[in-house]
Design an enzyme around this catalytic site. Structure first.
Site, PDB file in Angstrom:
ATOM      1  N   ARG A   3      -8.641  -1.630  -7.679  1.00 36.06           N
ATOM      2  CA  ARG A   3      -9.248  -0.320  -7.421  1.00 36.06           C
ATOM      3  C   ARG A   3      -8.194   0.771  -7.302  1.00 36.06           C
ATOM      4  O   ARG A   3      -8.460   1.926  -7.596  1.00 36.06           O
ATOM      5  CB  ARG A   3     -10.028  -0.373  -6.114  1.00 36.06           C
ATOM      6  CG  ARG A   3     -11.115  -1.346  -5.999  1.00 36.06           C
ATOM      7  CD  ARG A   3     -11.724  -1.173  -4.670  1.00 36.06           C
ATOM      8  NE  ARG A   3     -11.563   0.179  -4.226  1.00 36.06           N
ATOM      9  CZ  ARG A   3     -12.220   1.222  -4.724  1.00 36.06           C
ATOM     10  NH1 ARG A   3     -13.055   1.022  -5.706  1.00 36.06           N
ATOM     11  NH2 ARG A   3     -12.022   2.426  -4.275  1.00 36.06           N
ATOM     12  N   ASN A  11       0.806  -1.226   0.000  1.00 39.42           N
ATOM     13  CA  ASN A  11       0.000   0.000   0.000  1.00 39.42           C
ATOM     14  C   ASN A  11       0.840   1.278   0.000  1.00 39.42           C
ATOM     15  O   ASN A  11       0.283   2.359  -0.152  1.00 39.42           O
ATOM     16  CB  ASN A  11      -0.984  -0.018   1.167  1.00 39.42           C
ATOM     17  CG  ASN A  11      -2.088  -1.048   0.930  1.00 39.42           C
ATOM     18  OD1 ASN A  11      -2.185  -1.618  -0.158  1.00 39.42           O
ATOM     19  ND2 ASN A  11      -2.897  -1.291   1.939  1.00 39.42           N
ATOM     20  N   ASP A  71      -7.291  -3.163   8.068  1.00 40.22           N
ATOM     21  CA  ASP A  71      -6.604  -4.244   7.338  1.00 40.22           C
ATOM     22  C   ASP A  71      -6.067  -5.331   8.260  1.00 40.22           C
ATOM     23  O   ASP A  71      -5.573  -6.345   7.778  1.00 40.22           O
ATOM     24  CB  ASP A  71      -5.441  -3.690   6.500  1.00 40.22           C
ATOM     25  CG  ASP A  71      -5.951  -2.864   5.348  1.00 40.22           C
ATOM     26  OD1 ASP A  71      -5.136  -2.180   4.702  1.00 40.22           O
ATOM     27  OD2 ASP A  71      -7.171  -2.876   5.101  1.00 40.22           O
ATOM     28  N   ILE A 102     -14.735   1.184   9.263  1.00 40.93           N
ATOM     29  CA  ILE A 102     -14.256   1.801   8.016  1.00 40.93           C
ATOM     30  C   ILE A 102     -15.047   1.311   6.809  1.00 40.93           C
ATOM     31  O   ILE A 102     -15.542   2.093   6.024  1.00 40.93           O
ATOM     32  CB  ILE A 102     -12.737   1.511   7.816  1.00 40.93           C
ATOM     33  CG1 ILE A 102     -11.941   1.994   9.024  1.00 40.93           C
ATOM     34  CG2 ILE A 102     -12.253   2.125   6.505  1.00 40.93           C
ATOM     35  CD1 ILE A 102     -11.904   3.496   9.213  1.00 40.93           C
ATOM     36  N   CYS A 129     -16.082  -3.468  -4.379  1.00 41.78           N
ATOM     37  CA  CYS A 129     -15.377  -4.746  -4.263  1.00 41.78           C
ATOM     38  C   CYS A 129     -16.056  -5.492  -3.111  1.00 41.78           C
ATOM     39  O   CYS A 129     -17.033  -5.026  -2.537  1.00 41.78           O
ATOM     40  CB  CYS A 129     -13.893  -4.535  -4.002  1.00 41.78           C
ATOM     41  SG  CYS A 129     -13.558  -3.951  -2.349  1.00 41.78           S
ATOM     42  N   ARG A 162     -16.841   1.374  -1.929  1.00 41.97           N
ATOM     43  CA  ARG A 162     -15.534   1.992  -2.220  1.00 41.97           C
ATOM     44  C   ARG A 162     -15.681   3.183  -3.193  1.00 41.97           C
ATOM     45  O   ARG A 162     -15.065   3.220  -4.249  1.00 41.97           O
ATOM     46  CB  ARG A 162     -14.567   0.969  -2.794  1.00 41.97           C
ATOM     47  CG  ARG A 162     -14.428  -0.318  -2.030  1.00 41.97           C
ATOM     48  CD  ARG A 162     -13.702  -0.190  -0.708  1.00 41.97           C
ATOM     49  NE  ARG A 162     -12.326   0.206  -0.816  1.00 41.97           N
ATOM     50  CZ  ARG A 162     -11.299  -0.634  -1.031  1.00 41.97           C
ATOM     51  NH1 ARG A 162     -11.550  -1.889  -1.210  1.00 41.97           N
ATOM     52  NH2 ARG A 162     -10.064  -0.187  -1.102  1.00 41.97           N
ATOM     53  N   PRO A 163     -16.520   4.164  -2.879  1.00 41.25           N
ATOM     54  CA  PRO A 163     -16.688   5.298  -3.798  1.00 41.25           C
ATOM     55  C   PRO A 163     -15.407   6.134  -3.903  1.00 41.25           C
ATOM     56  O   PRO A 163     -14.491   5.987  -3.080  1.00 41.25           O
ATOM     57  CB  PRO A 163     -17.807   6.111  -3.146  1.00 41.25           C
ATOM     58  CG  PRO A 163     -17.756   5.743  -1.711  1.00 41.25           C
ATOM     59  CD  PRO A 163     -17.303   4.323  -1.640  1.00 41.25           C
ATOM     60  N   VAL A 164     -15.347   6.985  -4.916  1.00 40.44           N
ATOM     61  CA  VAL A 164     -14.194   7.894  -5.076  1.00 40.44           C
ATOM     62  C   VAL A 164     -14.670   9.344  -5.141  1.00 40.44           C
ATOM     63  O   VAL A 164     -13.990  10.213  -5.698  1.00 40.44           O
ATOM     64  CB  VAL A 164     -13.349   7.531  -6.318  1.00 40.44           C
ATOM     65  CG1 VAL A 164     -12.636   6.208  -6.126  1.00 40.44           C
ATOM     66  CG2 VAL A 164     -14.199   7.513  -7.593  1.00 40.44           C
ATOM     67  N   ASP A 165     -15.842   9.599  -4.537  1.00 41.16           N
ATOM     68  CA  ASP A 165     -16.405  10.957  -4.590  1.00 41.16           C
ATOM     69  C   ASP A 165     -15.485  12.003  -3.969  1.00 41.16           C
ATOM     70  O   ASP A 165     -15.409  13.138  -4.428  1.00 41.16           O
ATOM     71  CB  ASP A 165     -17.776  10.980  -3.890  1.00 41.16           C
ATOM     72  CG  ASP A 165     -17.670  10.500  -2.446  1.00 41.16           C
ATOM     73  OD1 ASP A 165     -17.247   9.345  -2.229  1.00 41.16           O
ATOM     74  OD2 ASP A 165     -17.933  11.290  -1.526  1.00 41.16           O
ATOM     75  N   GLN A 166     -14.744  11.626  -2.945  1.00 37.92           N
ATOM     76  CA  GLN A 166     -13.840  12.587  -2.290  1.00 37.92           C
ATOM     77  C   GLN A 166     -12.683  12.972  -3.211  1.00 37.92           C
ATOM     78  O   GLN A 166     -12.241  14.114  -3.221  1.00 37.92           O
ATOM     79  CB  GLN A 166     -13.300  11.987  -0.975  1.00 37.92           C
ATOM     80  CG  GLN A 166     -14.385  11.643   0.026  1.00 37.92           C
ATOM     81  CD  GLN A 166     -15.075  12.892   0.570  1.00 37.92           C
ATOM     82  OE1 GLN A 166     -14.420  13.779   1.097  1.00 37.92           O
ATOM     83  NE2 GLN A 166     -16.384  12.978   0.402  1.00 37.92           N
TER      84      GLN A 166
HETATM   85  C1  EPZ Z   1      -6.698   2.052   1.308  1.00 33.79           C
HETATM   86  O1  EPZ Z   1      -7.882   1.889   0.553  1.00 33.79           O
HETATM   87  C2  EPZ Z   1      -6.004   0.692   1.320  1.00 33.79           C
HETATM   88  N1  EPZ Z   1      -5.665   0.307  -0.049  1.00 33.79           N
HETATM   89  C3  EPZ Z   1      -6.930  -0.345   1.936  1.00 33.79           C
HETATM   90  O2  EPZ Z   1      -6.201  -1.580   2.007  1.00 33.79           O
HETATM   91  C4  EPZ Z   1      -7.264   0.083   3.362  1.00 33.79           C
HETATM   92  O3  EPZ Z   1      -8.167  -0.833   3.922  1.00 33.79           O
HETATM   93  C5  EPZ Z   1      -7.902   1.489   3.327  1.00 33.79           C
HETATM   94  O4  EPZ Z   1      -7.010   2.413   2.663  1.00 33.79           O
HETATM   95  C6  EPZ Z   1      -8.189   2.027   4.729  1.00 33.79           C
HETATM   96  O5  EPZ Z   1      -6.997   2.057   5.470  1.00 33.79           O
HETATM   97  C7  EPZ Z   1      -4.557   0.818  -0.612  1.00 33.79           C
HETATM   98  O6  EPZ Z   1      -3.831   1.606  -0.013  1.00 33.79           O
HETATM   99  C8  EPZ Z   1      -4.241   0.358  -2.000  1.00 33.79           C
HETATM  100  P1  EPZ Z   1     -10.034   4.921   1.954  1.00 33.79           P
HETATM  101  P2  EPZ Z   1      -8.733   3.206   0.102  1.00 33.79           P
HETATM  102  O7  EPZ Z   1     -10.209   5.842   0.804  1.00 33.79           O
HETATM  103  O8  EPZ Z   1      -7.812   4.311  -0.178  1.00 33.79           O
HETATM  104  C9  EPZ Z   1     -14.683   5.949   2.202  1.00 33.79           C
HETATM  105  C10 EPZ Z   1      -5.833  -3.855   1.695  1.00 33.79           C
HETATM  106  O9  EPZ Z   1      -6.360  -4.842   2.220  1.00 33.79           O
HETATM  107  N2  EPZ Z   1     -14.443   6.779   1.016  1.00 33.79           N
HETATM  108  O10 EPZ Z   1      -9.144   5.319   3.070  1.00 33.79           O
HETATM  109  O11 EPZ Z   1      -9.679   2.782  -0.964  1.00 33.79           O
HETATM  110  C11 EPZ Z   1     -14.511   4.459   1.907  1.00 33.79           C
HETATM  111  O12 EPZ Z   1     -15.711   3.922   1.389  1.00 33.79           O
HETATM  112  C12 EPZ Z   1      -6.676  -2.690   1.241  1.00 33.79           C
HETATM  113  O13 EPZ Z   1      -4.590  -3.732   1.514  1.00 33.79           O
HETATM  114  C13 EPZ Z   1     -15.504   7.505   0.480  1.00 33.79           C
HETATM  115  O14 EPZ Z   1     -16.623   7.442   0.969  1.00 33.79           O
HETATM  116  O15 EPZ Z   1      -9.545   3.491   1.423  1.00 33.79           O
HETATM  117  C14 EPZ Z   1     -14.158   3.904   3.267  1.00 33.79           C
HETATM  118  O16 EPZ Z   1     -15.343   3.725   3.998  1.00 33.79           O
HETATM  119  C15 EPZ Z   1      -8.173  -2.955   1.424  1.00 33.79           C
HETATM  120  N3  EPZ Z   1     -15.278   8.270  -0.612  1.00 33.79           N
HETATM  121  C16 EPZ Z   1     -13.340   5.022   3.914  1.00 33.79           C
HETATM  122  O17 EPZ Z   1     -13.650   6.212   3.174  1.00 33.79           O
HETATM  123  C17 EPZ Z   1     -14.041   8.369  -1.199  1.00 33.79           C
HETATM  124  O18 EPZ Z   1     -13.899   9.119  -2.197  1.00 33.79           O
HETATM  125  C18 EPZ Z   1     -11.837   4.819   3.866  1.00 33.79           C
HETATM  126  O19 EPZ Z   1     -11.485   4.531   2.515  1.00 33.79           O
HETATM  127  C19 EPZ Z   1     -12.972   7.626  -0.644  1.00 33.79           C
HETATM  128  C20 EPZ Z   1     -13.194   6.842   0.468  1.00 33.79           C
END
Ligand code: EPZ
Length: 417
Positions: A91, A23, A304, A326, A115, A120-124
């Site tokens: 993703r 990561n 994780d 989370i 997934c 896992r949205p990307v709105d932010q």
């Molecule tokens: C990263 O995912 C990691 N992946 C994940 O590891 C890890 O579980 C996660 O961070 C949390 O620590 C990588 O680094 C490649 P987030 P990411 O954006 O970036 C919500 C593994 O097993 N959210 O921090 O996708 C989201 O739905 C993987 O190695 C929005 O709503 O996670 C979640 O509830 C799995 N809108 C929370 O935020 C957005 O635009 C945290 O997600 C972005 C996120």
């Protein structure tokens, strides 16, 4: 498709070495898009997700070579398109959005679907890049972004998002003016990306805190950079020592970044200490007893490691409670642990685990990366034979895990499913 056949009940002992962090490596490799010069990355883990990332970088126009944990990239004529077939398998491909927009002013990236663990949205990511002047359309499942150069903005994330913070760090590094990221993610992997960008000439302060300030520069030229060790792989090996009643020395274990996890394992009854050779982990004489865990953004207990600690709790002498705060669907290891004799009840985002004296080997199915790790841990402790199927999930995030565990006494075979 492969499966792992695990003969359980053997206490592990010996020394195991942690690989580079998946990561941290993923965003840092995407940062190569920003560079005017060739990059050399050391300690890159040999994983499916890394191979997928290199395939995508080549499609985007970079040349990439990978040999024995070293990746070398060369800039090329960028083609700003990340296709669905590739993005749907990983993703993290969305991390090319910020670099392409800030470098080229346009990007077409397939919207990453959900997934197993959640939507896992990307709105932010989108909202923050729009604040920097990008405009987006959605066409046939692709996000199409355009801008005439990104400009600095004051961004406040709705929640600390690791990927969102990483995308915006990369976008802001070459934007015009100052960007402030508030409610930024503090994960060590975000810090490693910031450190790499700074080594290439980026002007970043506050990484590792929830407010990061980036002053855009004209260009970045890469240096050789060594990826930090994988704290989640290290935590998984600590768990392997605890669940088998063994004793492991874990080399390259990032102790301070695992503080919260180590504290929780000690609450469970494990003995964990730093030695000159690495981190020594053993199960306490009285065995494991229950404790409670809530997953939170760093420095809280990492989501994780939730599936892995639940495997440990399932053979503790008392009960535990796990709250997954989370992701909305990160309990898929639970029905499989129950097939092995675990006593777990789920109510919404909370799991109640009543410890049992031992688990029993069974045929179980992996559903996502960390659930797979949890089932391997359970198999190591169970009486009898456990077959973990669909371990392509595991291969995304753990390098040769059965070889590493067999070298410290486990009996694991990789078989055709
Ligand atoms: C990263 O995912 C990691 N992946 C994940 O590891 C890890 O579980 C996660 O961070 C949390 O620590 C990588 O680094 C490649 P987030 P990411 O954006 O970036 C919500 C593994 O097993 N959210 O921090 O996708 C989201 O739905 C993987 O190695 C929005 O709503 O996670 C979640 O509830 C799995 N809108 C929370 O935020 C957005 O635009 C945290 O997600 C972005 C996120």
């Amino acid at each position: 498709m492969d499966k792992l056949r695990i003969e359980g009940g053997i206490p592990l002992s010996g020394t195991i070495t942690v690989s580079g962090s998946k990561n941290a490596a993923l965003p840092i490799l995407f940062a190569a898009i920003l560079m005017d010069s060739p990059c050399s990355f050391l300690n890159v883990p040999n994983l499916e997700d890394i191979r997928t990332t290199l395939r995508l970088l080549r499609m985007l126009g970079l040349s990439c070579e990978c040999e024995d944990h070293v990746v070398q990239t060369e800039p090329g004529n960028l083609i700003p398109e990340a296709p669905y077939d590739l993005v749907r398998t990983m993703r993290a491909s969305v991390l090319c959005l910020g670099p392409l927009l800030t470098r080229l002013g346009r990007a077409r990236v397939s919207l990453p679907g959900g997934c197993a663990i959640g939507a896992r949205p990307v709105d932010q990511h989108i909202k923050a890049l729009e604040q920097m002047g990008a405009r987006f359309d959605l066409e046939g499942g692709d996000i199409i972004g355009r801008c005439s150069g990104l400009r600095g903005a004051h961004i406040v994330f709705d929640m600390p998002t690791v990927g969102g913070t990483e995308n915006l760090l990369m976008a802001a590094a070459l934007a015009k003016g100052r960007t402030i990221l508030e409610n930024a993610a503090r994960e060590p992997e975000v810090v490693d990306l910031a450190r790499f960008l700074i080594s290439c000439g980026a002007r970043i302060e506050g990484h590792g805190t929830s407010v990061i300030v980036i002053d855009g520069v004209q260009s970045l030229s890469a240096q050789t950079y060594s990826i930090m060790p994988d704290r989640i792989e290290a935590g998984t090996f600590l768990a392997a020592a605890g669940i088998t009643g063994g004793k492991l020395t874990i080399k390259n274990c990032p102790y301070s970044e695992l503080e919260t996890v180590i504290n929780k394992f000690q609450e469970l009854g494990m003995q964990i200490s730093q030695t000159p050779d690495g981190v020594l982990a053993a199960c306490g004489k009285a065995g494991l007893h229950g404790t409670d865990v809530k997953t939170q953004p760093y420095p809280g207990f990492p989501t994780d490691m939730q599936a892995q600690i639940m495997a440990l709790m399932s053979i503790a002498s008392s009960s535990s409670i796990v709250e997954e705060r989370i992701f909305e669907n990160r309990f898929m290891h639970v029905p499989e642990l129950i097939r092995m004799g675990a006593q777990i009840k789920i109510a919404g985002h909370t799991a109640m685990i009543r410890g049992v004296s031992h688990l029993r080997g069974a045929q179980v199915m992996a559903s996502d990366l960390r659930a797979s790790a949890s089932l391997v841990l359970a198999g190591l402790a169970a009486h009898g034979i456990t077959d973990v199927r669909r371990i392509y999930h595991l291969d995304r995030g753990y390098e040769r895990i059965e070889e590493k565990l067999n070298a410290v006494g486990a009996r694991i075979e990789r078989l055709q499913q």
